[in-house]
Design an enzyme around this catalytic site. Structure first.
Site, mmCIF file in Angstrom:
data_model
loop_
_atom_site.group_PDB
_atom_site.id
_atom_site.type_symbol
_atom_site.label_atom_id
_atom_site.label_comp_id
_atom_site.label_asym_id
_atom_site.label_seq_id
_atom_site.Cartn_x
_atom_site.Cartn_y
_atom_site.Cartn_z
ATOM 1 N N THR A 1 4.837 -3.141 11.436
ATOM 2 C CA THR A 1 4.631 -1.892 11.947
ATOM 3 C C THR A 1 2.921 -1.456 11.060
ATOM 4 O OG1 THR A 1 5.636 -0.960 10.208
ATOM 5 C CG2 THR A 1 6.695 -0.471 11.560
ATOM 6 N N ILE B 1 2.069 3.063 2.636
ATOM 7 C CA ILE B 1 3.474 2.516 3.044
ATOM 8 C C ILE B 1 4.178 1.763 2.402
ATOM 9 C CG2 ILE B 1 4.421 2.408 5.673
ATOM 10 C CD1 ILE B 1 2.159 4.526 5.538
ATOM 11 N N GLY C 1 1.175 -1.261 -0.436
ATOM 12 C CA GLY C 1 0.051 0.002 0.327
ATOM 13 C C GLY C 1 1.099 1.936 -0.507
ATOM 14 N N ARG D 1 -0.326 -4.203 11.619
ATOM 15 C CA ARG D 1 -1.413 -4.931 12.043
ATOM 16 C C ARG D 1 -0.733 -5.999 13.455
ATOM 17 N NH1 ARG D 1 -2.581 0.014 11.345
ATOM 18 N NH2 ARG D 1 -4.842 0.778 11.958
ATOM 19 N N HIS E 1 2.664 1.892 18.815
ATOM 20 C CA HIS E 1 2.355 1.650 17.712
ATOM 21 C C HIS E 1 2.115 3.578 17.531
ATOM 22 C CE1 HIS E 1 0.873 1.145 14.044
ATOM 23 N NE2 HIS E 1 -0.153 2.562 13.970
ATOM 24 N N GLU F 1 -3.112 -4.030 22.461
ATOM 25 C CA GLU F 1 -2.540 -2.544 23.152
ATOM 26 C C GLU F 1 -2.836 -1.720 24.108
ATOM 27 O OE1 GLU F 1 -1.881 -1.003 19.255
ATOM 28 O OE2 GLU F 1 -0.802 -2.734 18.410
#
Length: 199
Positions: A106, A28, A26, A108, A155, A136
């Site tokens: 980085t 990133i 995607g 999920r 995160h 988290e």
């Protein structure tokens, strides 16, 4: 150095000429590809959506997960958290990683089977850098916290603090354009949104 220590030798690795696997492709991942260019890395991509044109443009190779995990020095996870990506990265795949390989997540946390990752990391064959987790914040008694070969961070994905006002203004600008029935600057279509994390 703050403790008065200047090590005479240390162990580190570089990116030059490494084989790097990207799981998911995607926005990133596209930025990561651009940043890797000066290092002459060989890039393999697992993506259900990438075009041959995109692969050719960046001199990348499409690969399945088994090939990526068994041949790459570094594997970086960029998959959205969709139903089909839940625990996409299994213990079998993690065990395929070469000695000394690095896993980066980085994206999920639940894309990786976290319990399986703990078992594999306990063998001290691979390393991991993580800033996402299935729960988290990471519970204080989590096994990952015991792993010497894992760097763990909270995160921090998304805009940095200095960009938050710019992003907010951009969203407000798009709302105004929408209300005026004009094309928005940051609009994405339903097909693209369906590939993104659900939460």
């Amino acid at each position: 150095m703050k403790n008065g220590i200047w090590p005479s030798s240390f162990y580190n690795k570089g990116l030059l000429d490494k084989t790097i696997g990207l799981v998911g492709y995607g926005m990133i991942a596209k930025m990561v590809v651009e940043m890797l260019k000066p290092f002459h890395a060989k890039i393999k991509v697992f993506s259900r959506h990438i075009s041959q044109e995109e692969l050719t443009k960046h001199d990348m190779e499409k690969a399945d997960l088994a090939e990526i995990f068994s041949t790459c020095d570094i594997v970086s996870i960029h998959s959205g958290m969709t139903q089909e990506n839940f625990h996409l990265i299994t213990e079998e795949l993690l065990n395929m990683m070469p000695e000394g390989a690095l896993l980066i997540n980085t994206a999920r946390g639940a894309v990786i089977d976290e319990e399986a990752l703990c078992r594999v990391l306990a063998k001290e064959k691979i390393h991991a850098v993580l800033d996402v987790y299935e729960v988290e914040p990471l519970p204080a008694d989590h096994n990952l916290l015991e792993m010497k070969n894992a760097i763990l961070m909270p995160h921090m994905g998304g805009p940095t603090i200095d960009r938050r006002m710019i992003v907010t203004r951009s969203v407000i600008g798009d709302i105004k354009l929408f209300l005026q029935n004009k094309p928005m600057k940051c609009e994405i279509d339903r097909a693209y949104a369906a590939k993104m994390s659900a939460h």
